[in-house]
Design a protein around this motif. Structure first.
Motif, PDB file in Angstrom:
ATOM      1  N   PHE A   3       0.842  -1.172   0.012  1.00  0.00           N
ATOM      2  CA  PHE A   3       0.169  -0.046  -0.065  1.00  0.00           C
ATOM      3  C   PHE A   3       0.889   1.109   0.000  1.00  0.00           C
ATOM      4  O   PHE A   3       1.793   1.361   0.821  1.00  0.00           O
ATOM      5  N   ARG A   4       0.681   1.955  -1.124  1.00  0.00           N
ATOM      6  CA  ARG A   4       1.163   3.223  -1.209  1.00  0.00           C
ATOM      7  C   ARG A   4       0.225   4.338  -2.067  1.00  0.00           C
ATOM      8  O   ARG A   4       0.057   3.881  -2.945  1.00  0.00           O
ATOM      9  N   PHE A   5       0.416   5.421  -1.537  1.00  0.00           N
ATOM     10  CA  PHE A   5      -0.256   6.651  -2.317  1.00  0.00           C
ATOM     11  C   PHE A   5       0.702   7.156  -3.712  1.00  0.00           C
ATOM     12  O   PHE A   5       1.754   7.578  -3.256  1.00  0.00           O
ATOM     13  N   SER A   6       0.138   7.266  -4.808  1.00  0.00           N
ATOM     14  CA  SER A   6       0.799   7.862  -5.794  1.00  0.00           C
ATOM     15  C   SER A   6      -0.024   8.996  -6.416  1.00  0.00           C
ATOM     16  O   SER A   6      -1.233   8.508  -6.888  1.00  0.00           O
ATOM     17  N   LEU A   7       0.534  10.013  -6.307  1.00  0.00           N
ATOM     18  CA  LEU A   7      -0.137  11.363  -6.786  1.00  0.00           C
ATOM     19  C   LEU A   7      -0.373  11.317  -8.313  1.00  0.00           C
ATOM     20  O   LEU A   7      -1.329  11.704  -8.838  1.00  0.00           O
ATOM     21  N   LYS A   8       0.611  10.835  -8.998  1.00  0.00           N
ATOM     22  CA  LYS A   8       0.622  10.753 -10.449  1.00  0.00           C
ATOM     23  C   LYS A   8      -0.500   9.765 -10.935  1.00  0.00           C
ATOM     24  O   LYS A   8      -1.374  10.295 -11.735  1.00  0.00           O
ATOM     25  N   TYR A   9      -0.802   8.652 -10.389  1.00  0.00           N
ATOM     26  CA  TYR A   9      -1.868   7.883 -10.685  1.00  0.00           C
ATOM     27  C   TYR A   9      -3.249   8.289 -10.399  1.00  0.00           C
ATOM     28  O   TYR A   9      -4.361   8.236 -10.842  1.00  0.00           O
ATOM     29  N   PHE A  10      -3.311   9.043  -8.981  1.00  0.00           N
ATOM     30  CA  PHE A  10      -4.477   9.600  -8.598  1.00  0.00           C
ATOM     31  C   PHE A  10      -4.992  10.557  -9.654  1.00  0.00           C
ATOM     32  O   PHE A  10      -6.145  10.806  -9.617  1.00  0.00           O
ATOM     33  N   LEU A  11      -3.961  11.509  -9.949  1.00  0.00           N
ATOM     34  CA  LEU A  11      -4.529  12.620 -10.785  1.00  0.00           C
ATOM     35  C   LEU A  11      -4.989  11.965 -12.367  1.00  0.00           C
ATOM     36  O   LEU A  11      -5.799  12.599 -12.902  1.00  0.00           O
ATOM     37  N   LEU A  12      -4.387  10.910 -12.872  1.00  0.00           N
ATOM     38  CA  LEU A  12      -4.581  10.254 -13.863  1.00  0.00           C
ATOM     39  C   LEU A  12      -6.028   9.879 -13.742  1.00  0.00           C
ATOM     40  O   LEU A  12      -7.143   9.748 -14.559  1.00  0.00           O
ATOM     41  N   THR A  13      -6.347   9.165 -12.473  1.00  0.00           N
ATOM     42  CA  THR A  13      -7.557   8.415 -12.447  1.00  0.00           C
ATOM     43  C   THR A  13      -8.772   9.683 -12.154  1.00  0.00           C
ATOM     44  O   THR A  13      -9.865   9.293 -13.061  1.00  0.00           O
ATOM     45  N   ILE A  14      -8.418  10.786 -11.771  1.00  0.00           N
ATOM     46  CA  ILE A  14      -9.459  11.805 -11.752  1.00  0.00           C
ATOM     47  C   ILE A  14      -9.714  12.322 -13.303  1.00  0.00           C
ATOM     48  O   ILE A  14     -10.992  12.425 -13.537  1.00  0.00           O
ATOM     49  N   ALA A  35     -20.351   3.934 -26.815  1.00  0.00           N
ATOM     50  CA  ALA A  35     -20.357   2.515 -27.181  1.00  0.00           C
ATOM     51  C   ALA A  35     -19.336   1.757 -26.858  1.00  0.00           C
ATOM     52  O   ALA A  35     -19.228   0.691 -26.420  1.00  0.00           O
ATOM     53  N   TYR A  36     -18.187   2.221 -27.291  1.00  0.00           N
ATOM     54  CA  TYR A  36     -16.816   1.385 -27.677  1.00  0.00           C
ATOM     55  C   TYR A  36     -15.649   2.372 -26.653  1.00  0.00           C
ATOM     56  O   TYR A  36     -14.896   1.710 -25.754  1.00  0.00           O
ATOM     57  N   PHE A  37     -15.550   3.752 -27.010  1.00  0.00           N
ATOM     58  CA  PHE A  37     -14.247   4.188 -26.451  1.00  0.00           C
ATOM     59  C   PHE A  37     -14.405   4.384 -24.918  1.00  0.00           C
ATOM     60  O   PHE A  37     -13.398   4.086 -24.231  1.00  0.00           O
ATOM     61  N   GLY A  38     -15.926   4.621 -24.165  1.00  0.00           N
ATOM     62  CA  GLY A  38     -15.831   4.606 -22.897  1.00  0.00           C
ATOM     63  C   GLY A  38     -15.409   3.302 -22.093  1.00  0.00           C
ATOM     64  O   GLY A  38     -14.951   3.051 -21.121  1.00  0.00           O
ATOM     65  N   ASP A  39     -15.813   2.157 -22.750  1.00  0.00           N
ATOM     66  CA  ASP A  39     -15.541   0.722 -22.337  1.00  0.00           C
ATOM     67  C   ASP A  39     -13.935   0.456 -22.436  1.00  0.00           C
ATOM     68  O   ASP A  39     -13.474  -0.270 -21.614  1.00  0.00           O
ATOM     69  N   VAL A  40     -13.244   1.045 -23.368  1.00  0.00           N
ATOM     70  CA  VAL A  40     -11.841   0.626 -23.813  1.00  0.00           C
ATOM     71  C   VAL A  40     -11.359   1.353 -22.288  1.00  0.00           C
ATOM     72  O   VAL A  40     -10.389   0.856 -21.847  1.00  0.00           O
ATOM     73  N   ILE A  41     -11.604   2.560 -22.297  1.00  0.00           N
ATOM     74  CA  ILE A  41     -11.094   3.261 -21.051  1.00  0.00           C
ATOM     75  C   ILE A  41     -11.320   3.042 -19.613  1.00  0.00           C
ATOM     76  O   ILE A  41     -10.758   3.514 -18.803  1.00  0.00           O
ATOM     77  N   VAL A  42     -12.284   2.465 -19.377  1.00  0.00           N
ATOM     78  CA  VAL A  42     -12.941   2.089 -18.095  1.00  0.00           C
ATOM     79  C   VAL A  42     -11.806   1.165 -17.345  1.00  0.00           C
ATOM     80  O   VAL A  42     -11.706   1.086 -16.290  1.00  0.00           O
ATOM     81  N   VAL A  43     -11.249   0.457 -18.234  1.00  0.00           N
ATOM     82  CA  VAL A  43     -10.552  -0.585 -17.669  1.00  0.00           C
ATOM     83  C   VAL A  43      -9.053   0.121 -17.223  1.00  0.00           C
ATOM     84  O   VAL A  43      -8.164  -0.338 -16.395  1.00  0.00           O
ATOM     85  N   ILE A  44      -8.845   1.165 -17.920  1.00  0.00           N
ATOM     86  CA  ILE A  44      -7.545   2.052 -17.953  1.00  0.00           C
ATOM     87  C   ILE A  44      -7.891   2.826 -16.304  1.00  0.00           C
ATOM     88  O   ILE A  44      -6.893   3.040 -15.606  1.00  0.00           O
ATOM     89  N   LEU A  45      -9.041   3.376 -16.416  1.00  0.00           N
ATOM     90  CA  LEU A  45      -9.657   4.046 -15.125  1.00  0.00           C
ATOM     91  C   LEU A  45      -9.542   3.126 -13.704  1.00  0.00           C
ATOM     92  O   LEU A  45      -8.859   3.501 -12.845  1.00  0.00           O
ATOM     93  N   LEU A  46      -9.745   1.800 -14.017  1.00  0.00           N
ATOM     94  CA  LEU A  46      -9.764   0.795 -12.944  1.00  0.00           C
ATOM     95  C   LEU A  46      -8.314   0.704 -12.569  1.00  0.00           C
ATOM     96  O   LEU A  46      -7.746   0.638 -11.479  1.00  0.00           O
ATOM     97  N   TYR A  47      -7.387   0.543 -13.816  1.00  0.00           N
ATOM     98  CA  TYR A  47      -5.853   0.273 -13.523  1.00  0.00           C
ATOM     99  C   TYR A  47      -5.213   1.622 -12.764  1.00  0.00           C
ATOM    100  O   TYR A  47      -4.472   1.514 -11.657  1.00  0.00           O
ATOM    101  N   THR A  48      -5.567   2.745 -13.331  1.00  0.00           N
ATOM    102  CA  THR A  48      -4.810   3.977 -12.350  1.00  0.00           C
ATOM    103  C   THR A  48      -5.656   4.104 -11.073  1.00  0.00           C
ATOM    104  O   THR A  48      -4.848   4.493 -10.186  1.00  0.00           O
ATOM    105  N   PHE A  49      -6.820   3.490 -10.881  1.00  0.00           N
ATOM    106  CA  PHE A  49      -7.228   3.814  -9.544  1.00  0.00           C
ATOM    107  C   PHE A  49      -6.557   2.884  -8.516  1.00  0.00           C
ATOM    108  O   PHE A  49      -6.235   3.438  -7.602  1.00  0.00           O
ATOM    109  N   VAL A  50      -6.435   1.742  -8.833  1.00  0.00           N
ATOM    110  CA  VAL A  50      -5.644   0.644  -8.035  1.00  0.00           C
ATOM    111  C   VAL A  50      -4.267   1.339  -7.914  1.00  0.00           C
ATOM    112  O   VAL A  50      -3.847   1.134  -6.822  1.00  0.00           O
ATOM    113  N   LYS A  51      -3.631   1.694  -8.941  1.00  0.00           N
ATOM    114  CA  LYS A  51      -2.132   2.053  -8.725  1.00  0.00           C
ATOM    115  C   LYS A  51      -2.053   3.305  -7.950  1.00  0.00           C
ATOM    116  O   LYS A  51      -0.897   3.573  -7.493  1.00  0.00           O
ATOM    117  N   SER A  52      -3.096   4.167  -7.466  1.00  0.00           N
ATOM    118  CA  SER A  52      -3.291   5.134  -6.915  1.00  0.00           C
ATOM    119  C   SER A  52      -2.869   5.072  -5.334  1.00  0.00           C
ATOM    120  O   SER A  52      -2.355   5.649  -4.712  1.00  0.00           O
TER     121      SER A  52
END
Length: 132
Positions: A3-14, A35-52
């Motif tokens: 567990f550690r906080f990453s400002l970089k990933y947190f800002l990307l998440t926002i 229909a498509y782009f939102g679903d592609v980037i939602v997994v990237i959102l999840l990734y940056t959120f966890v990495k935050s």
């Protein structure tokens, strides 16, 4: 995993979250984006959120996100949001979703592949810098 906080990933998440909100609200009329782009980037959102908040193996995280996304999609096939008592239009109903689509799963896979390729390119660049 640590567990550690990453400002970089947190800002990307926002930033990605705000992009998703923009897609859902202002760009909903543009079919490809909604229909498509939102679903592609939602997994990237999840990734940056966890990495935050967590430092962990990127490959395992990406695979876990893909599995999680597919599980949520298959839950839509069984109308889990309705069975849990969420009303159409409620936040949780929207988050869980209400319609299964193989194309959504393909979009999640594309998003995970883009993440993997981006990480791979980043690692190659780091190795080049070290070698110079």
């Amino acid at each position: 995993m640590k567990f550690r906080f990453s400002l970089k990933y947190f800002l990307l998440t926002i930033f990605i979250f705000l992009t998703e909100v923009l897609i859902a609200t202002k760009l909903a009329n543009i079919f490809f984006v909604r229909a498509y782009f939102g679903d592609v980037i939602v997994v990237i959102l999840l990734y940056t959120f966890v990495k935050s908040f967590v430092k962990m193996n990127d490959k395992k995280l990406i695979l876990g996100i893909l599995v999680f996304s597919c599980l949520v999609e298959f839950a839509q096939y069984f109308h889990i949001a309705e069975k849990l008592g969420f009303r159409p239009g409620s936040l949780m109903y929207i988050v869980i979703g209400n319609s299964f689509s193989w194309i959504d799963i393909l979009c999640y896979a594309v998003g995970c592949m883009l993440l993997f390729l981006w990480l791979r390119l980043n690692n190659l660049k780091k190795k080049e810098v070290i070698a110079d």
